[in-house]
Design an enzyme around this catalytic site. Structure first.
Site, short mmCIF file in Angstrom:
data_model
loop_
_atom_site.label_atom_id
_atom_site.label_comp_id
_atom_site.label_asym_id
_atom_site.label_seq_id
_atom_site.Cartn_x
_atom_site.Cartn_y
_atom_site.Cartn_z
N SER A 1 0.81 -1.21 0.00
CA SER A 1 0.00 0.00 0.00
C SER A 1 0.85 1.27 0.00
CB SER A 1 -0.97 0.00 1.18
OG SER A 1 -0.28 -0.28 2.38
N ASP B 1 -2.73 5.72 12.10
CA ASP B 1 -1.87 5.34 10.99
C ASP B 1 -0.61 6.19 10.98
OD1 ASP B 1 -0.65 4.73 8.62
OD2 ASP B 1 -2.44 4.97 7.36
N HIS C 1 1.41 5.05 6.60
CA HIS C 1 1.17 5.70 5.30
C HIS C 1 1.38 7.21 5.46
CE1 HIS C 1 -1.15 1.91 5.22
NE2 HIS C 1 -0.64 1.84 4.01
#
Ligand code: NAG
Ligand code: NAG
Ligand code: NAG
Ligand code: NAG
Ligand code: NAG
Ligand code: NAG
Length: 414
Positions: free
Chosen positions: A144, A391, A394
């Site tokens: 990702s 998170d 990312h």
């Protein structure tokens, strides 16, 4: 930046015994990526606004040959430059990286620019990038974070053009987009281990194990990149999952499998061999005369105040200076393995004398300094009834990851 320099290979292998013992006696810690499924690629809305294509060929700013763009500092962007794009101008921002939408209050993280030690890094020039990539193609292969990178590129290019989705599969993890005015094709291939892998049904007490066929490149992407001009390869986080390592079709070792008689060589081994296999496979594809780009690990160490599933978060609002932190632990081991496998691939390619090239996209040092650039809890609504952790892996879009494409453009020009 001595701490990011190549580590002597013998210095790496010596502590291996200690690491094995440590791993075996430590309970398996799930990784952030086990629990976090950031969703499929956002599709381009059909009939989306199409900004006018610019036909003027601008003079592209490039850094001097001797400048190392990967070593430097983040400095305040006091020129007051606006973000390259917003969540309104870019239609492909992944929901969980749409930090503006989810109310991130401190937009100060957008007001920094990366300044290499010996030069200025030019701002991203969307028209210039497309000119350089006219009639060319670029593929992103990985997890990702590869998608995060590709979406940053698409957002940066919205200044000139929205691409058309020309994917031939419904699978949202394998997308191909085309920029008609420049005949530039960009693809993303989901392959978090780079090599062939599948999840076994067997549970040996540490969860279901992944079978990693470390000497077999993943056919989900390899055949599709044979005509690519650039293949950007990255991977790291998925190797934390308990796994069995296969070579020549037989189990030879594992990472945290707890299977009697199977030696635990740890994820350091699997990551290294997977990169070796992937680089060898791309550069020896028949007729391949493109460039394989190794993008080094994006730090996994920005959680503070607890681990990712124990309330850890990344709430800083400023970058670090390079003397305030240093790479360590798994980040350092992954980084070292990737750089060493790049070096090996580079000399192999030179010996082969084929048209293939390899380049290192050494983003780790810059990103290590940006604990403030992750979605944290601004990747979803606070009241949403979903299990999403903070998170710190990312990157927000727009955000510091946009520098990867400023760096990429300079690599294309070098
Ligand atoms: C964009 O961000 C703003 C806040 O800056 C938010 O109100 C809006 O809903 C977001 N729009 C999209 C399409 O994400
Ligand atoms: C577009 O680029 C591809 C290579 O990416 C090339 O094979 C093709 O011929 C180009 N098409 C046109 C119309 O120039
Ligand atoms: C994983 O792939 C191997 C090789 O193709 C196959 O033998 C095995 O049955 C697969 N396992 C699962 C659980 O699909
Ligand atoms: C390398 O690629 C170019 C197009 O980018 C092509 O014209 C050339 O024939 C290729 N060379 C080899 C040896 O395949
Ligand atoms: C880092 O370097 C700056 C000067 O570049 C200095 O002002 C600062 O005190 C240093 N910080 C640490 C923690 O050493
Ligand atoms: C959240 O979802 C679960 C399962 O879908 C449900 O049992 C629970 O009541 C929900 N909680 C709230 C606060 O809506």
């Amino acid at each position: 930046m001595q701490k990011l320099q190549l580590v002597n290979p013998t210095a790496v292998s010596l502590p291996a015994v200690v690491i094995v013992l440590f791993i075996v006696t430590t309970p398996y810690r799930r990784s952030f990526f086990d629990a976090y499924s950031p969703g499929a690629f956002v599709s381009i809305p059909s009939g989306s606004r199409h900004p006018p294509a610019t036909n003027s060929a601008p003079a592209l700013a490039r850094v001097p040959q001797e400048c190392d763009i990967f070593r430097g500092e983040w400095v305040p962007d006091d020129g007051g430059a606006l973000p390259y794009y917003t969540n309104l101008s870019c239609p492909v921002i992944q929901e969980h990286q749409n930090c503006m939408k989810y109310g991130r209050p401190d937009l100060g993280f957008l007001r920094w620019r990366w300044r290499p030690a010996g030069c200025e890094l030019p701002r991203f020039d969307a028209a210039g990038f497309l000119d350089v990539m006219r009639d060319r193609s670029m593929a992103f292969v990985g997890d990702s974070l590869a998608r995060n990178h590709m979406q940053s590129l698409i957002c940066l290019l919205t200044k000139v053009e929205y691409p058309k989705d020309i994917s031939t599969t419904q699978n949202q993890e394998f997308r191909t987009l085309h920029y008609a005015s420049h005949n530039f094709t960009v693809s993303v291939f989901w392959s978090p281990f780079l090599v062939k892998a599948n999840l076994s049904n067997a549970d040996h007490g540490s969860g279901r194990l992944w079978n990693l066929y470390l000497d077999e490149p993943d056919e989900a992407w390899l055949p599709f990149v044979s005509g690519s001009d650039y293949v950007v390869i990255s991977a790291a986080n998925w190797f934390t999952r308990p796994s069995l390592f296969y070579e020549s079709g037989r189990v030879v070792a594992c990472h945290y499998c707890l299977v009697p008689g199977v030696p635990d060589l740890t994820l350091r081994h699997s990551l290294r061999v997977a990169f070796r296999t992937a680089l060898r496979a791309v550069t020896s594809l028949p007729g391949f005369n493109g460039t394989a780009i190794v993008r080094t690990v994006s730090p996994t160490s920005h959680f503070e105040g607890g681990e990712w599933d124990k309330g850890g978060d990344c709430r800083r609002t400023r970058p670090y200076a390079s003397n305030e932190t240093s790479i360590a632990g798994l980040d350092l081991d992954f980084y070292t393995a990737q750089v060493e496998e790049f070096v090996t691939a580079e000399s192999a390619v030179r010996e082969m004398g084929s048209g293939a090239r390899v380049m290192l996209m050494d983003t780790t040092a810059a990103m290590l300094l940006r604990p403030d650039g992750h979605p944290s809890r601004y990747g979803h609504w606070a009241h949403e009834n979903v299990t999403l952790y903070n998170d710190c892996v990312h990157w927000c879009l727009p955000g510091p990851i946009d520098v990867w494409n400023e760096m990429l453009l300079q690599m294309l020009l070098a």
